[in-house]
Design a protein around this motif. Structure first.
Motif, PDB file in Angstrom:
ATOM      1  N   ASN A   1      45.413  41.396  27.902  1.00 18.25           N
ATOM      2  CA  ASN A   1      45.107  40.020  27.530  1.00 18.25           C
ATOM      3  C   ASN A   1      44.894  39.144  28.763  1.00 18.25           C
ATOM      4  OD1 ASN A   1      44.668  38.666  25.032  1.00 18.25           O
ATOM      5  ND2 ASN A   1      46.415  37.343  25.475  1.00 18.25           N
ATOM      6  N   ALA A   2      45.638  39.421  29.835  1.00 19.30           N
ATOM      7  CA  ALA A   2      45.424  38.693  31.088  1.00 19.30           C
ATOM      8  C   ALA A   2      44.012  38.934  31.603  1.00 19.30           C
ATOM      9  CB  ALA A   2      46.452  39.131  32.128  1.00 19.30           C
ATOM     10  N   ALA A   3      43.545  40.178  31.510  1.00 24.46           N
ATOM     11  CA  ALA A   3      42.177  40.497  31.930  1.00 24.46           C
ATOM     12  C   ALA A   3      41.162  39.747  31.072  1.00 24.46           C
ATOM     13  CB  ALA A   3      41.940  42.001  31.832  1.00 24.46           C
ATOM     14  N   THR A   4      41.398  39.713  29.767  1.00 26.37           N
ATOM     15  CA  THR A   4      40.472  39.050  28.848  1.00 26.37           C
ATOM     16  C   THR A   4      40.345  37.570  29.163  1.00 26.37           C
ATOM     17  OG1 THR A   4      41.037  40.624  27.104  1.00 26.37           O
ATOM     18  CG2 THR A   4      39.973  38.567  26.427  1.00 26.37           C
ATOM     19  N   PHE A   5      41.492  36.877  29.250  1.00 27.46           N
ATOM     20  CA  PHE A   5      41.442  35.428  29.435  1.00 27.46           C
ATOM     21  C   PHE A   5      41.199  35.030  30.884  1.00 27.46           C
ATOM     22  CE2 PHE A   5      43.196  35.714  25.250  1.00 27.46           C
ATOM     23  CZ  PHE A   5      42.639  34.617  24.612  1.00 27.46           C
ATOM     24  N   GLY A   6      41.458  35.947  31.810  1.00 26.66           N
ATOM     25  CA  GLY A   6      41.118  35.663  33.196  1.00 26.66           C
ATOM     26  C   GLY A   6      39.630  35.437  33.363  1.00 26.66           C
ATOM     27  N   SER A   7      38.816  36.244  32.716  1.00 28.70           N
ATOM     28  CA  SER A   7      37.361  36.081  32.811  1.00 28.70           C
ATOM     29  C   SER A   7      36.825  35.065  31.809  1.00 28.70           C
ATOM     30  CB  SER A   7      36.670  37.431  32.588  1.00 28.70           C
ATOM     31  OG  SER A   7      36.795  38.246  33.732  1.00 28.70           O
ATOM     32  N   PHE A   8      37.356  35.053  30.581  1.00 29.75           N
ATOM     33  CA  PHE A   8      36.873  34.120  29.559  1.00 29.75           C
ATOM     34  C   PHE A   8      37.011  32.675  30.027  1.00 29.75           C
ATOM     35  CE2 PHE A   8      37.804  31.406  25.854  1.00 29.75           C
ATOM     36  CZ  PHE A   8      36.626  31.561  25.151  1.00 29.75           C
ATOM     37  N   THR A   9      38.120  32.361  30.695  1.00 33.89           N
ATOM     38  CA  THR A   9      38.372  30.993  31.139  1.00 33.89           C
ATOM     39  C   THR A   9      37.315  30.511  32.119  1.00 33.89           C
ATOM     40  OG1 THR A   9      40.753  31.317  30.837  1.00 33.89           O
ATOM     41  CG2 THR A   9      40.086  29.485  32.239  1.00 33.89           C
TER      42      THR A   9
ATOM     43  N   ALA B   1      30.136  41.875  36.895  1.00 31.89           N
ATOM     44  CA  ALA B   1      30.118  41.182  38.182  1.00 31.89           C
ATOM     45  C   ALA B   1      28.879  41.575  38.995  1.00 31.89           C
ATOM     46  CB  ALA B   1      31.389  41.502  38.971  1.00 31.89           C
ATOM     47  N   VAL B   2      28.551  42.850  38.995  1.00 34.45           N
ATOM     48  CA  VAL B   2      27.395  43.336  39.762  1.00 34.45           C
ATOM     49  C   VAL B   2      26.089  42.812  39.176  1.00 34.45           C
ATOM     50  CG1 VAL B   2      26.099  45.405  40.409  1.00 34.45           C
ATOM     51  CG2 VAL B   2      28.600  45.381  40.609  1.00 34.45           C
TER      52      VAL B   2
ATOM     53  N   ALA C   1      43.109  34.925  38.195  1.00 34.41           N
ATOM     54  CA  ALA C   1      41.655  34.883  38.357  1.00 34.41           C
ATOM     55  C   ALA C   1      41.222  33.664  39.162  1.00 34.41           C
ATOM     56  CB  ALA C   1      40.984  34.883  36.985  1.00 34.41           C
ATOM     57  N   ALA C   2      41.880  32.526  38.941  1.00 31.00           N
ATOM     58  CA  ALA C   2      41.513  31.300  39.651  1.00 31.00           C
ATOM     59  C   ALA C   2      41.679  31.450  41.158  1.00 31.00           C
ATOM     60  CB  ALA C   2      42.345  30.131  39.144  1.00 31.00           C
ATOM     61  N   SER C   3      42.631  32.257  41.578  1.00 28.03           N
ATOM     62  CA  SER C   3      42.874  32.428  43.016  1.00 28.03           C
ATOM     63  C   SER C   3      41.721  33.119  43.727  1.00 28.03           C
ATOM     64  CB  SER C   3      44.168  33.228  43.232  1.00 28.03           C
ATOM     65  OG  SER C   3      44.014  34.564  42.773  1.00 28.03           O
ATOM     66  N   THR C   4      40.819  33.749  42.974  1.00 28.44           N
ATOM     67  CA  THR C   4      39.687  34.451  43.590  1.00 28.44           C
ATOM     68  C   THR C   4      38.448  33.576  43.711  1.00 28.44           C
ATOM     69  OG1 THR C   4      38.791  35.292  41.480  1.00 28.44           O
ATOM     70  CG2 THR C   4      40.526  36.582  42.530  1.00 28.44           C
TER      71      THR C   4
ATOM     72  N   ARG D   1      32.259  35.360  40.649  1.00 25.03           N
ATOM     73  CA  ARG D   1      32.390  36.733  40.152  1.00 25.03           C
ATOM     74  C   ARG D   1      33.816  37.249  40.303  1.00 25.03           C
ATOM     75  NH1 ARG D   1      26.707  39.493  41.388  1.00 25.03           N
ATOM     76  NH2 ARG D   1      25.683  37.811  42.500  1.00 25.03           N
ATOM     77  N   GLY D   2      34.629  36.529  41.064  1.00 27.77           N
ATOM     78  CA  GLY D   2      35.987  36.965  41.344  1.00 27.77           C
ATOM     79  C   GLY D   2      36.811  37.256  40.102  1.00 27.77           C
ATOM     80  N   PRO D   3      36.790  36.375  39.089  1.00 24.58           N
ATOM     81  CA  PRO D   3      37.568  36.668  37.880  1.00 24.58           C
ATOM     82  C   PRO D   3      37.168  37.976  37.206  1.00 24.58           C
ATOM     83  CG  PRO D   3      36.996  34.351  37.938  1.00 24.58           C
ATOM     84  CD  PRO D   3      36.256  35.000  39.075  1.00 24.58           C
ATOM     85  N   LEU D   4      35.887  38.344  37.287  1.00 21.85           N
ATOM     86  CA  LEU D   4      35.437  39.593  36.663  1.00 21.85           C
ATOM     87  C   LEU D   4      36.037  40.805  37.377  1.00 21.85           C
ATOM     88  CD1 LEU D   4      31.669  38.635  36.220  1.00 21.85           C
ATOM     89  CD2 LEU D   4      33.524  38.386  34.558  1.00 21.85           C
ATOM     90  N   TRP D   5      36.030  40.771  38.710  1.00 30.52           N
ATOM     91  CA  TRP D   5      36.665  41.860  39.462  1.00 30.52           C
ATOM     92  C   TRP D   5      38.168  41.907  39.165  1.00 30.52           C
ATOM     93  CZ3 TRP D   5      33.683  45.404  41.465  1.00 30.52           C
ATOM     94  CH2 TRP D   5      32.399  45.081  41.905  1.00 30.52           C
TER      95      TRP D   5
END
Length: 390
Positions: free
Chosen positions: A216-224, A286-287, A347-350, A358-362
């Motif tokens: 879920n962290a991965a999901t919302f890290g990029s969705f946000t 991301a690519v 994700a925000a830290s990237t 693209r950082g949140p996607l990685w």
């Protein structure tokens, strides 16, 4: 599926709309209440934190009451928080209403998850959970873009009023459709609260919660952070953002629907197929982020995979917490929202690095990979329960 499940899903739709709609309203809120946008962002963090803390707390307070009474109380509290939020001119008051709304949302979801599981035979918990979570996925398809549109046309307060109005038919449906079963109480033959909390010593339960939180962290890290990606690297105009959000929501709805039919009988199939695809999918997005068509396709696919895998893991939490009838939903809600709170922060830290938007996607790909490694290392724990792997 019983009709009360769909009535519960309506309330989850209203609450999901409230949770996600702020992404499109923060600039207007910040401007009207005279605070920086960064400060206005605390409204999102406060909601997520309230969900994590509120799940076990509110579920514990709901013990000794009928499921219907608890669900109705949480919906009414959620409605009241949005009415106050819609009329206030004070940012601290608005922030407080978000915390109250999150506590009500967490309590409702915790009780609703347990209620949904009790409304169907034990072997159909996954399908019941899929119906309930469809309220969240439909919120990403219709509620969030609708809230953004209302905000653009009539101001951000209109979106708060709309959520409050959605709670009215949900409350009526709960009164008329949810059975007034008495909740378990200490000493009436059901487990004591202490015994239910002791389920947290179960390695399988803790592992299912950890894996669910990571996915879920991965999901919302990029969705946000889809908005800066779509309007920046991808080069699409702002009008395309609702389209991308709708595609992600449509994918999530498809993923939950398919997973709901497999999560009870073949959870291992969903996890074994969906997990590696997610590990690859986020970096591929991301690519290919500069190619609009690829972004539109991958957003749908990744929404489907993320919610299929995530919903299956949360179903496992309910199975592993079967000895905790009033707290099982709280455990599942806490796992979901721990991920929803921590993922965007990581994700925000990237965003300020060379990776840019693209950082949140990685980051999402890495978080799912970590979940895969944890599952691999702990495979002997999983193997002791054939329901997890079959």
């Amino acid at each position: 599926m019983p009709l009360p499940l769909y009535l519960l899903a309506l309330a989850v739709f209203a609450m999901g709309t409230s949770e996600f709609m702020l992404a499109g309203l923060l600039p207007d809120i910040a401007s009207e209440l005279d605070v920086p946008v960064g400060t206005a962002g605390l409204l999102t963090s406060a909601f997520a934190a309230g969900m994590v803390v509120g799940a076990p707390l509110m579920a514990g307070l709901a013990r000794g009451r009928s499921g219907r009474t608890g669900l109705l109380a949480f919906v009414v509290l959620f409605l009241a928080a949005h009415v106050v939020g819609a009329v206030t001119t004070s940012f601290p008051v608005l922030l407080a209403t978000r915390v109250v709304a999150a506590l009500a949302n967490a309590g409702f979801l915790a009780v609703a998850l347990t209620t949904a599981a009790a409304l169907v035979p034990a072997e159909r918990k996954g399908r019941a959970l899929a119906v309930l979570l469809s309220g969240t996925t439909v919120a990403t398809i219709a509620g969030v873009p609708g809230g953004a549109l209302l905000g653009a046309l009539f101001g951000w307060r209109a979106a708060f009023w709309a959520v409050a109005l959605l709670c009215l038919p949900a409350a009526l449906g709960i009164v008329q459709g949810v059975p007034a079963r008495p909740a378990q109480q200490d000493g009436d033959g059901g487990p004591r609260l202490r015994d239910e909390l002791a389920r947290l010593r179960s390695p399988r339960l803790l592992l299912a919660m950890l894996l669910g939180a990571l996915v879920n962290a991965a999901t919302f890290g990029s969705f946000t952070f889809l908005a800066p990606l779509v309007t920046g690297t991808t080069g699409l105009g702002g009008l395309w953002l609702p389209v991308v959000l709708v595609l992600f929501g449509a994918g999530s709805f498809a993923g939950v629907t398919v997973a709901g039919r497999l999560a009870d009988r073949r959870p291992g199939l969903v996890l074994a197929a969906g997990g590696p695809l997610l590990v690859l999918g986020w970096p591929v997005l991301a690519v290919l982020a500069e190619r609009p068509l690829a972004v539109l396709v991958l957003v749908f696919v990744l929404g489907a995979l993320s919610f299929a895998v995530g919903a299956t893991l949360i179903t496992r939490v309910l199975y592993e917490a079967a000895g905790a009838p009033t707290m099982a939903g709280a455990f599942a809600t806490a796992a979901l929202n721990t991920g929803a709170a921590l993922g965007p922060l990581v994700a925000a830290s990237t965003l300020g690095t060379a990776a840019g938007d693209r950082g949140p996607l990685w980051t999402s790909g890495l978080l799912v990979a970590v979940a895969g490694v944890v599952a691999l290392v702990c495979r002997t724990v999983l193997a002791t329960d054939r329901r997890v792997l079959s």
